[in-house]
Design a protein around this motif. Structure first.
Motif, PDB file in Angstrom:
ATOM      1  N   UNK A 136       0.876  -1.174   0.000  1.00 16.15           N
ATOM      2  CA  UNK A 136       0.000   0.000   0.000  1.00 16.15           C
ATOM      3  C   UNK A 136       0.914   1.225   0.000  1.00 16.15           C
ATOM      4  N   UNK A 137       0.716   2.112  -0.957  1.00 16.31           N
ATOM      5  CA  UNK A 137       1.524   3.333  -1.029  1.00 16.31           C
ATOM      6  C   UNK A 137       0.591   4.527  -1.022  1.00 16.31           C
ATOM      7  N   UNK A 138       0.791   5.388  -0.069  1.00 14.20           N
ATOM      8  CA  UNK A 138       0.019   6.615   0.035  1.00 14.20           C
ATOM      9  C   UNK A 138       0.701   7.661  -0.839  1.00 14.20           C
ATOM     10  N   UNK A 139       0.057   8.068  -1.908  1.00 11.07           N
ATOM     11  CA  UNK A 139       0.619   9.031  -2.854  1.00 11.07           C
ATOM     12  C   UNK A 139      -0.151  10.347  -2.719  1.00 11.07           C
ATOM     13  N   UNK A 140       0.329  11.194  -1.798  1.00 11.66           N
ATOM     14  CA  UNK A 140      -0.377  12.430  -1.478  1.00 11.66           C
ATOM     15  C   UNK A 140      -0.429  13.395  -2.662  1.00 11.66           C
ATOM     16  N   UNK A 141       0.636  13.463  -3.446  1.00 14.12           N
ATOM     17  CA  UNK A 141       0.678  14.381  -4.583  1.00 14.12           C
ATOM     18  C   UNK A 141      -0.419  14.102  -5.597  1.00 14.12           C
ATOM     19  N   UNK A 142      -0.650  12.839  -5.895  1.00 13.61           N
ATOM     20  CA  UNK A 142      -1.693  12.475  -6.861  1.00 13.61           C
ATOM     21  C   UNK A 142      -2.998  12.083  -6.168  1.00 13.61           C
ATOM     22  N   UNK A 143      -2.998  12.143  -4.838  1.00 12.28           N
ATOM     23  CA  UNK A 143      -4.202  11.854  -4.038  1.00 12.28           C
ATOM     24  C   UNK A 143      -4.766  10.465  -4.307  1.00 12.28           C
ATOM     25  N   UNK A 144      -3.882   9.473  -4.315  1.00 14.32           N
ATOM     26  CA  UNK A 144      -4.330   8.097  -4.496  1.00 14.32           C
ATOM     27  C   UNK A 144      -3.632   7.177  -3.502  1.00 14.32           C
ATOM     28  N   UNK A 145      -4.331   6.086  -3.196  1.00 15.24           N
ATOM     29  CA  UNK A 145      -3.740   4.986  -2.460  1.00 15.24           C
ATOM     30  C   UNK A 145      -3.457   3.918  -3.497  1.00 15.24           C
ATOM     31  N   UNK A 146      -2.187   3.594  -3.665  1.00 20.20           N
ATOM     32  CA  UNK A 146      -1.799   2.561  -4.620  1.00 20.20           C
ATOM     33  C   UNK A 146      -1.828   1.214  -3.893  1.00 20.20           C
ATOM     34  N   UNK A 147      -2.595   0.283  -4.430  1.00 18.44           N
ATOM     35  CA  UNK A 147      -2.772  -1.028  -3.830  1.00 18.44           C
ATOM     36  C   UNK A 147      -2.188  -2.065  -4.782  1.00 18.44           C
ATOM     37  N   UNK A 148      -1.210  -2.831  -4.294  1.00 21.41           N
ATOM     38  CA  UNK A 148      -0.534  -3.830  -5.123  1.00 21.41           C
ATOM     39  C   UNK A 148      -0.851  -5.239  -4.658  1.00 21.41           C
ATOM     40  N   UNK A 149      -1.135  -6.096  -5.644  1.00 22.98           N
ATOM     41  CA  UNK A 149      -1.339  -7.528  -5.398  1.00 22.98           C
ATOM     42  C   UNK A 149      -0.320  -8.292  -6.226  1.00 22.98           C
ATOM     43  N   UNK A 150       0.127  -9.453  -5.745  1.00 23.34           N
ATOM     44  CA  UNK A 150       1.131 -10.221  -6.477  1.00 23.34           C
ATOM     45  C   UNK A 150       0.700 -10.513  -7.918  1.00 23.34           C
ATOM     46  N   UNK A 151       1.599 -10.223  -8.870  1.00 23.61           N
ATOM     47  CA  UNK A 151       1.362 -10.554 -10.263  1.00 23.61           C
ATOM     48  C   UNK A 151       0.343  -9.684 -10.976  1.00 23.61           C
ATOM     49  N   UNK A 152      -0.069  -8.559 -10.368  1.00 20.89           N
ATOM     50  CA  UNK A 152      -1.066  -7.683 -10.982  1.00 20.89           C
ATOM     51  C   UNK A 152      -0.525  -6.256 -11.080  1.00 20.89           C
ATOM     52  N   UNK A 153      -1.065  -5.521 -12.030  1.00 24.36           N
ATOM     53  CA  UNK A 153      -0.765  -4.099 -12.117  1.00 24.36           C
ATOM     54  C   UNK A 153      -1.393  -3.423 -10.898  1.00 24.36           C
ATOM     55  N   UNK A 154      -0.656  -2.535 -10.236  1.00 21.14           N
ATOM     56  CA  UNK A 154      -1.227  -1.865  -9.053  1.00 21.14           C
ATOM     57  C   UNK A 154      -2.490  -1.068  -9.385  1.00 21.14           C
ATOM     58  N   UNK A 155      -3.385  -1.005  -8.438  1.00 24.43           N
ATOM     59  CA  UNK A 155      -4.603  -0.212  -8.538  1.00 24.43           C
ATOM     60  C   UNK A 155      -4.338   1.141  -7.892  1.00 24.43           C
ATOM     61  N   UNK A 156      -4.866   2.204  -8.486  1.00 21.96           N
ATOM     62  CA  UNK A 156      -4.743   3.547  -7.925  1.00 21.96           C
ATOM     63  C   UNK A 156      -6.135   4.005  -7.507  1.00 21.96           C
ATOM     64  N   UNK A 157      -6.385   4.015  -6.192  1.00 16.72           N
ATOM     65  CA  UNK A 157      -7.694   4.387  -5.666  1.00 16.72           C
ATOM     66  C   UNK A 157      -7.652   5.825  -5.161  1.00 16.72           C
ATOM     67  N   UNK A 158      -8.400   6.732  -5.822  1.00 17.84           N
ATOM     68  CA  UNK A 158      -8.408   8.128  -5.376  1.00 17.84           C
ATOM     69  C   UNK A 158      -8.919   8.263  -3.943  1.00 17.84           C
ATOM     70  N   UNK A 159      -8.359   9.213  -3.214  1.00 13.99           N
ATOM     71  CA  UNK A 159      -8.765   9.451  -1.824  1.00 13.99           C
ATOM     72  C   UNK A 159     -10.264   9.730  -1.735  1.00 13.99           C
ATOM     73  N   UNK A 160     -10.781  10.518  -2.663  1.00 16.23           N
ATOM     74  CA  UNK A 160     -12.201  10.846  -2.643  1.00 16.23           C
ATOM     75  C   UNK A 160     -13.049   9.577  -2.757  1.00 16.23           C
ATOM     76  N   UNK A 161     -12.684   8.686  -3.653  1.00 14.60           N
ATOM     77  CA  UNK A 161     -13.395   7.414  -3.833  1.00 14.60           C
ATOM     78  C   UNK A 161     -13.377   6.606  -2.536  1.00 14.60           C
ATOM     79  N   UNK A 162     -12.206   6.523  -1.909  1.00 11.70           N
ATOM     80  CA  UNK A 162     -12.096   5.786  -0.644  1.00 11.70           C
ATOM     81  C   UNK A 162     -12.954   6.418   0.446  1.00 11.70           C
ATOM     82  N   UNK A 163     -13.044   7.735   0.443  1.00 11.83           N
ATOM     83  CA  UNK A 163     -13.840   8.436   1.466  1.00 11.83           C
ATOM     84  C   UNK A 163     -15.331   8.229   1.253  1.00 11.83           C
TER      85      UNK A 163
END
Length: 131
Positions: free
Chosen positions: A12-39
């Motif tokens: 899990x990478x908190x990317x404050x500049x782009x306002x996304x939480x990057x979620x990585x799973x083995x063997x998959x392209x990481x997902x970028x979940x916007x903070x607003x979406x998570x909220x």
């Protein structure tokens, strides 16, 4: 608590500049979940209610930030937002669902906002006038 077979992210990478939480799973392209979406899809009772049909449409969250990601046991994380919201526990199965259904759930949110005459922007009031 989440199901034991829920996929656990490897990162899990908190990317404050782009306002996304990057979620990585083995063997998959990481997902970028916007903070607003998570909220707006927080699993908290404040947002989802205590049963079907009790959810509260979240408005004005366009600029929300995630301040902290806290581990909760071995099954979830807690996100602390800069608007004071911190009661959602994102179990691994729910976090995975947010990743997989991001596009459809985001469109559903936008549709519900439009139907309610509400805005993502906290400084905007949407007014509708009948001809």
């Amino acid at each position: 608590m989440a199901a034991d077979n829920a996929p656990r992210p490897e990162g899990l990478k908190l990317r404050r500049g782009s306002r996304v939480l990057e979620v990585s799973y083995p063997g998959e392209t990481p997902f970028a979940l916007p903070f607003e979406y998570l909220r707006v899809y927080s699993p908290s009772a404040e947002v989802r209610g205590h049963g079907p049909g009790q959810d509260t449409l979240q408005t004005g969250k366009k600029h929300v930030l995630v301040e902290t990601v806290k581990p909760v046991g071995h099954y979830a994380v807690q996100l602390v937002f800069d608007d004071g919201h911190d009661s959602g526990i994102y179990a691994w199965d729910y976090l995975r669902a947010l990743c997989v259904h991001h596009e459809a759930w985001w469109q559903d949110y936008l549709d519900r906002l439009a139907a309610a005459g509400a805005s993502r922007d906290p400084d905007t009031q949407v007014l509708h006038f009948e001809p």
